[in-house]
Motif scaffolding. Structure first.
Motif, mmCIF file in Angstrom:
data_model
loop_
_atom_site.group_PDB
_atom_site.id
_atom_site.type_symbol
_atom_site.label_atom_id
_atom_site.label_comp_id
_atom_site.label_asym_id
_atom_site.label_seq_id
_atom_site.Cartn_x
_atom_site.Cartn_y
_atom_site.Cartn_z
ATOM 1 N N ILE A 134 -31.349 18.912 -38.491
ATOM 2 C CA ILE A 134 -30.266 19.004 -37.512
ATOM 3 C C ILE A 134 -30.133 20.458 -37.089
ATOM 4 C CG2 ILE A 134 -27.804 18.647 -37.091
ATOM 5 C CD1 ILE A 134 -27.861 16.529 -39.307
ATOM 6 N N ILE A 135 -30.376 20.746 -35.832
ATOM 7 C CA ILE A 135 -30.242 22.105 -35.314
ATOM 8 C C ILE A 135 -28.779 22.333 -34.964
ATOM 9 C CG2 ILE A 135 -30.922 23.716 -33.498
ATOM 10 C CD1 ILE A 135 -33.626 22.424 -33.425
ATOM 11 N N THR A 136 -28.130 23.235 -35.687
ATOM 12 C CA THR A 136 -26.677 23.382 -35.617
ATOM 13 C C THR A 136 -26.227 24.392 -34.561
ATOM 14 O OG1 THR A 136 -26.825 24.957 -37.441
ATOM 15 C CG2 THR A 136 -26.285 22.682 -37.998
ATOM 16 N N ASP A 137 -27.077 24.654 -33.592
ATOM 17 C CA ASP A 137 -26.735 25.558 -32.498
ATOM 18 C C ASP A 137 -27.034 24.887 -31.161
ATOM 19 O OD1 ASP A 137 -25.886 28.088 -33.820
ATOM 20 O OD2 ASP A 137 -27.901 28.032 -34.664
ATOM 21 N N PHE A 138 -26.726 25.606 -30.089
ATOM 22 C CA PHE A 138 -27.022 25.130 -28.737
ATOM 23 C C PHE A 138 -28.311 25.758 -28.225
ATOM 24 C CE2 PHE A 138 -22.437 24.839 -29.284
ATOM 25 C CZ PHE A 138 -22.182 23.546 -28.877
ATOM 26 N N TYR A 139 -29.131 26.236 -29.164
ATOM 27 C CA TYR A 139 -30.385 26.908 -28.827
ATOM 28 C C TYR A 139 -31.355 26.705 -29.983
ATOM 29 C CZ TYR A 139 -33.688 30.606 -27.601
ATOM 30 O OH TYR A 139 -34.839 31.294 -27.284
ATOM 31 N N ASP A 150 -39.918 14.927 -39.186
ATOM 32 C CA ASP A 150 -40.080 13.598 -38.599
ATOM 33 C C ASP A 150 -39.083 13.324 -37.483
ATOM 34 O OD1 ASP A 150 -42.171 12.269 -40.408
ATOM 35 O OD2 ASP A 150 -40.738 13.091 -41.845
ATOM 36 N N LEU A 151 -37.902 13.951 -37.562
ATOM 37 C CA LEU A 151 -36.894 13.720 -36.538
ATOM 38 C C LEU A 151 -35.981 14.932 -36.431
ATOM 39 C CD1 LEU A 151 -35.526 11.731 -34.551
ATOM 40 C CD2 LEU A 151 -34.071 10.989 -36.457
ATOM 41 N N TYR A 152 -35.838 15.427 -35.189
ATOM 42 C CA TYR A 152 -34.874 16.479 -34.892
ATOM 43 C C TYR A 152 -33.667 15.854 -34.212
ATOM 44 C CZ TYR A 152 -38.030 20.452 -35.776
ATOM 45 O OH TYR A 152 -38.838 21.391 -36.363
ATOM 46 N N LEU A 153 -32.476 16.220 -34.674
ATOM 47 C CA LEU A 153 -31.237 15.819 -34.028
ATOM 48 C C LEU A 153 -30.606 17.070 -33.436
ATOM 49 C CD1 LEU A 153 -29.888 13.381 -36.761
ATOM 50 C CD2 LEU A 153 -31.322 12.867 -34.788
ATOM 51 N N VAL A 154 -30.343 17.045 -32.117
ATOM 52 C CA VAL A 154 -29.967 18.272 -31.431
ATOM 53 C C VAL A 154 -28.695 18.081 -30.617
ATOM 54 C CG1 VAL A 154 -32.375 18.985 -31.360
ATOM 55 C CG2 VAL A 154 -31.377 17.811 -29.377
ATOM 56 N N SER A 155 -28.114 19.208 -30.210
ATOM 57 C CA SER A 155 -26.807 19.225 -29.570
ATOM 58 C C SER A 155 -26.842 18.896 -28.089
ATOM 59 C CB SER A 155 -26.171 20.609 -29.754
ATOM 60 O OG SER A 155 -26.989 21.614 -29.162
ATOM 61 N N SER A 156 -27.963 19.178 -27.415
ATOM 62 C CA SER A 156 -27.969 19.066 -25.959
ATOM 63 C C SER A 156 -29.384 18.880 -25.430
ATOM 64 C CB SER A 156 -27.370 20.332 -25.332
ATOM 65 O OG SER A 156 -28.241 21.437 -25.540
ATOM 66 N N ASP A 157 -29.468 18.558 -24.135
ATOM 67 C CA ASP A 157 -30.772 18.377 -23.516
ATOM 68 C C ASP A 157 -31.538 19.693 -23.420
ATOM 69 O OD1 ASP A 157 -29.089 19.473 -21.644
ATOM 70 O OD2 ASP A 157 -29.749 18.208 -19.985
ATOM 71 N N GLU A 158 -30.837 20.831 -23.419
ATOM 72 C CA GLU A 158 -31.533 22.118 -23.375
ATOM 73 C C GLU A 158 -32.292 22.373 -24.671
ATOM 74 O OE1 GLU A 158 -29.726 25.595 -21.848
ATOM 75 O OE2 GLU A 158 -28.602 24.537 -20.294
ATOM 76 N N VAL A 159 -31.671 22.073 -25.804
ATOM 77 C CA VAL A 159 -32.371 22.223 -27.082
ATOM 78 C C VAL A 159 -33.560 21.258 -27.125
ATOM 79 C CG1 VAL A 159 -32.160 22.136 -29.590
ATOM 80 C CG2 VAL A 159 -30.241 22.923 -28.205
ATOM 81 N N ILE A 164 -39.545 20.697 -27.106
ATOM 82 C CA ILE A 164 -40.747 20.159 -26.452
ATOM 83 C C ILE A 164 -41.638 21.310 -26.018
ATOM 84 C CG2 ILE A 164 -41.617 18.729 -24.563
ATOM 85 C CD1 ILE A 164 -39.896 17.314 -26.793
ATOM 86 N N GLY A 165 -41.030 22.363 -25.484
ATOM 87 C CA GLY A 165 -41.798 23.522 -25.043
ATOM 88 C C GLY A 165 -42.499 24.245 -26.176
ATOM 89 N N ASN A 308 -26.985 33.334 -27.892
ATOM 90 C CA ASN A 308 -27.601 32.205 -27.186
ATOM 91 C C ASN A 308 -26.630 31.034 -27.054
ATOM 92 O OD1 ASN A 308 -30.106 33.456 -26.759
ATOM 93 N ND2 ASN A 308 -30.820 32.903 -28.801
ATOM 94 N N ASN A 309 -25.839 30.784 -28.090
ATOM 95 C CA ASN A 309 -24.800 29.756 -27.991
ATOM 96 C C ASN A 309 -23.823 30.087 -26.867
ATOM 97 O OD1 ASN A 309 -25.800 28.283 -30.141
ATOM 98 N ND2 ASN A 309 -24.389 29.144 -31.640
ATOM 99 N N CYS A 310 -23.419 31.348 -26.823
ATOM 100 C CA CYS A 310 -22.487 31.795 -25.796
ATOM 101 C C CYS A 310 -23.090 31.611 -24.404
ATOM 102 C CB CYS A 310 -22.127 33.258 -26.032
ATOM 103 S SG CYS A 310 -20.972 33.937 -24.828
ATOM 104 N N GLU A 311 -24.350 31.923 -24.257
ATOM 105 C CA GLU A 311 -25.011 31.766 -22.953
ATOM 106 C C GLU A 311 -24.991 30.305 -22.500
ATOM 107 O OE1 GLU A 311 -29.386 32.512 -20.863
ATOM 108 O OE2 GLU A 311 -28.977 33.306 -22.860
ATOM 109 N N PHE A 312 -25.264 29.387 -23.422
ATOM 110 C CA PHE A 312 -25.240 27.965 -23.084
ATOM 111 C C PHE A 312 -23.828 27.538 -22.664
ATOM 112 C CE2 PHE A 312 -24.128 23.662 -24.339
ATOM 113 C CZ PHE A 312 -25.110 22.904 -23.717
ATOM 114 N N LEU A 313 -22.847 27.910 -23.448
ATOM 115 C CA LEU A 313 -21.477 27.461 -23.209
ATOM 116 C C LEU A 313 -20.922 28.025 -21.904
ATOM 117 C CD1 LEU A 313 -20.198 27.843 -26.866
ATOM 118 C CD2 LEU A 313 -20.475 25.679 -25.649
ATOM 119 N N THR A 314 -21.193 29.281 -21.637
ATOM 120 C CA THR A 314 -20.670 29.872 -20.406
ATOM 121 C C THR A 314 -21.418 29.351 -19.180
ATOM 122 O OG1 THR A 314 -22.101 31.816 -20.752
ATOM 123 C CG2 THR A 314 -19.829 31.950 -21.531
#
Length: 390
Positions: A134-139, A150-159, A164-165, A308-314
């Motif tokens: 579980i990636i606990t950030d927005f980045y 086997d499985l990543y659980l993420v906060s947003s489509d950007e993560v 993928i990148g 990076n979290n701040c950049e996503f949120l703003t």
């Protein structure tokens, strides 16, 4: 036989472990038969080394932020190298196999990149159990990226797109939001909560610096002093007892509209009582505030993942960044005199939250666990023979 889930965190701040504990609550709600256990892995296995790593990190972000920023940004979009993975394993987790042999989990979940890295290393050497991270950030920093997950659980489509990148297949990533406990998923009546907490029913701002009480709280508190006659100020120092005592000793803070808190379990109620939150950009704290639709103002975010979290949120108008005293005063004035000028934050939070299923993380974990149990029954009756031979 009960299914066992082992959730691994690290004792660096409180957010990673809060996410783990929230996941436990979600799993228990959906399937009480599943046995869960949370371990702060480095602290459990090698507490002295874990303390040194923590102190090094704390010193870098507070005393040498520009240096830490360069360290963090160096190859941040590339998966972690083998030598770094080996270093983390040898310093913090070299006896991790003893934990697995003792607990005998059916699924391992990691809420910190270090524990995810070390479990991935073992999987590469032949350890067969599934791993969920579980990636606990927005980045997504490259330190999170291991093909063995086997499985990543993420906060947003950007993560999602960032992973993928960096070479993770789409089938291994799910957008679920971050796990938070049920008390953050409900919004209480503001006036009633203020009465319960014993504070005044007046415009209220919270200052938070996470569990460690970081993020320039003391300076920020002094900036807000000029507003104390018209604004109720709640200062949350977390586990930073020296900061709490310093504020108590300052007579300027001896005022009926100022409340100084240490670490409190009822932080969700204090959020319900507030009209605004000035905070550093920890992923879990920000996600909790999003759930509460509490307008967020991020003050001088710490270098690295919090920037990076701040950049996503703003960028998505879920928060406002403030860096100077004048900006603090401008937004407090708007809060008091022109609340319609900050209404856009609540509106965008509402839209964001409409895309989130609060129990999606727990559901995804249970789906992976059930798939593994079927596969284990058919193919892996002697799972722990493998780990003991590594």
């Amino acid at each position: 036989m009960k299914k066992k889930v082992l959730i691994l965190s690290e004792a660096v701040g409180t957010g990673h472990t809060k996410a783990a504990e929230a996941l436990v609550q979600g799993i228990s709600l959906l399937d009480p038969s599943v046995h869960t256990q949370v371990l702060e892995l480095g602290q459990e296995l090698h507490p002295f080394a874990a303390k040194l790593v923590y102190q090094f990190y704390l010193k870098m972000i507070t005393r040498y932020p520009s240096v830490w920023r360069k360290v963090y940004n160096y190859k941040q979009n590339q998966p972690i190298s083998g030598w770094k993975q080996s270093f983390i394993y040898q310093v913090l987790h070299r006896t991790i196999k003893d934990v697995f042999a003792r607990v005998n989990p059916d699924l391992i979940i990691c809420t910190h990149p270090f524990s995810s890295s070390s479990v991935s290393r073992l999987k590469r050497l032949g350890y067969p159990l599934p791993l969920c991270t579980i990636i606990t950030d927005f980045y997504a920093h490259g330190v999170w990226v291991q093909p063995e997950v086997d499985l990543y659980l993420v906060s947003s489509d950007e993560v999602y797109r960032q992973l993928i990148g960096m070479g993770i297949s789409k089938e291994k990533v799910m957008i679920t939001g971050l796990p938070i406990t049920s008390d953050f998923r409900m919004k209480r009546n503001k006036q009633e909560v203020r009465h319960t907490l014993g504070i005044k029913d007046m415009p209220t701002v919270m200052i938070m610096g996470g569990g460690l009480g970081l993020g320039g709280i003391e300076h920020l508190a002094h900036i807000l002093l000029k507003w104390r006659e018209s604004l109720q100020i709640v200062i949350c120092t977390g586990y930073n007892d020296s900061l709490k005592q310093a504020l108590y000793k300052d007579k300027n803070f001896h005022h009926p509209n100022i409340h100084i808190l240490g670490f409190v379990e009822s932080i969700s109620q204090w959020m319900d009582a507030a009209d605004g939150l000035i905070t550093k950009a920890g992923g879990i704290t920000c996600f909790e505030a999003l759930a509460k639709k509490l307008p967020m103002f991020i003050y001088q975010p710490l270098p690295g993942h919090e920037e990076n979290n701040c950049e996503f949120l703003t960028k998505h108008k879920l928060a406002v960044r403030i860096d100077a005293e004048q900006e603090v005063d401008e937004w407090v004035h708007k809060l008091l005199k022109c609340p319609q000028d900050i209404a856009f934050l609540e509106q965008h939070m509402e839209l964001f939250w409409q895309t989130i299923d609060p129990l999606a993380t727990a559901r995804s974990v249970l789906d992976l666990l059930n798939i593994n149990m079927v596969g284990s029954a058919r193919n892996c009756p002697d799972t722990y023979l493998t780990i003991k031979q590594i």
